[in-house]
Scaffold this active site. Structure first.
Site, PDB file in Angstrom:
ATOM      1  N   CYS A   8      34.829   9.446 -15.454  1.00 58.52           N
ATOM      2  CA  CYS A   8      33.565   9.351 -16.095  1.00 58.52           C
ATOM      3  C   CYS A   8      33.361   7.812 -16.471  1.00 58.52           C
ATOM      4  O   CYS A   8      33.815   6.917 -15.933  1.00 58.52           O
ATOM      5  CB  CYS A   8      33.622  10.233 -17.483  1.00 58.52           C
ATOM      6  SG  CYS A   8      34.588   9.877 -18.654  1.00 58.52           S
ATOM      7  N   ARG A  14      34.372  12.999 -20.991  1.00 56.80           N
ATOM      8  CA  ARG A  14      34.473  14.002 -19.758  1.00 56.80           C
ATOM      9  C   ARG A  14      35.733  13.883 -19.034  1.00 56.80           C
ATOM     10  O   ARG A  14      36.296  15.028 -18.764  1.00 56.80           O
ATOM     11  CB  ARG A  14      33.198  13.849 -18.829  1.00 56.80           C
ATOM     12  CG  ARG A  14      32.081  14.069 -19.514  1.00 56.80           C
ATOM     13  CD  ARG A  14      30.721  13.594 -18.471  1.00 56.80           C
ATOM     14  NE  ARG A  14      30.654  12.257 -18.763  1.00 56.80           N
ATOM     15  CZ  ARG A  14      29.760  11.567 -18.188  1.00 56.80           C
ATOM     16  NH1 ARG A  14      28.914  12.179 -17.464  1.00 56.80           N
ATOM     17  NH2 ARG A  14      29.780  10.268 -18.232  1.00 56.80           N
ATOM     18  N   ASP A 122      26.879  13.705 -19.804  1.00 57.44           N
ATOM     19  CA  ASP A 122      27.620  12.927 -20.946  1.00 57.44           C
ATOM     20  C   ASP A 122      27.525  13.731 -22.351  1.00 57.44           C
ATOM     21  O   ASP A 122      26.078  13.588 -22.773  1.00 57.44           O
ATOM     22  CB  ASP A 122      27.596  11.622 -20.968  1.00 57.44           C
ATOM     23  CG  ASP A 122      28.434  10.852 -21.916  1.00 57.44           C
ATOM     24  OD1 ASP A 122      29.264  11.370 -22.397  1.00 57.44           O
ATOM     25  OD2 ASP A 122      28.382   9.443 -21.520  1.00 57.44           O
TER      26      ASP A 122
END
Length: 157
Positions: A8, A14, A122
């Site tokens: 990420c 994440r 996100d």
């Protein structure tokens, strides 16, 4: 067995959540499961507290010593699959990678037909519920990868 790197932006939300989920669900498919960030702090840092709390709510965990890390170009050839959370990450990773490694850099959602091409959003700047929604998306992708492996559709170069 294969190795997978989950990527990420900063490797604090994440991708560490994906790492924990993959370790819990895909340890029979991948011998090595790790995560990193395209723009992670090179000194490393802890997982975001909200991500850690979401993992705990869903009965997942990371190692106590877990620290974020930045993706280095030489790492990209060490993994059979590099699964990114956003299309932008795929592009950034392919710029860093040797051309022969481009095919192994994919979007995580590409393994879920109805989500193919979609970013995993996100949750960092949003409400806590966003972390739970991201976990659900990662779980779907992990389930699809597990099914592909069982059916022999998951091929590594």
């Amino acid at each position: 067995m294969a190795a997978v790197l989950l990527v990420c932006t900063a490797n604090i939300c994440r991708s560490p959540m994906a790492e924990a989920i993959f370790k819990a669900r895909l340890g029979d498919v991948f011998k090595t499961i790790a995560s990193a960030g395209v723009h992670a702090d090179p000194r490393g840092g802890p997982v975001d507290a909200r991500a850690a709390a979401a993992l705990e709510r869903h009965k997942y965990s990371l190692e106590r010593k877990w620290r974020s890390r930045r993706v280095e170009p030489e790492q990209l050839g060490q993994y059979d699959l590099v699964l990114a959370m956003e299309v932008e990450h795929v592009a950034a990773l392919r710029k860093k990678a040797a051309p022969e490694h481009h095919a192994r850099i994919l979007l995580l959602t590409d393994f879920v037909p109805e989500m193919a091409g979609e970013d995993i959003p996100d949750p960092y700047f949003g409400p806590v519920a966003g972390f739970d929604a991201v976990i659900a998306m990662i779980e779907r992708a992990a389930g699809s990868l597990q099914m592909a492996a069982r059916e022999g559709r998951l091929k590594f170069s």
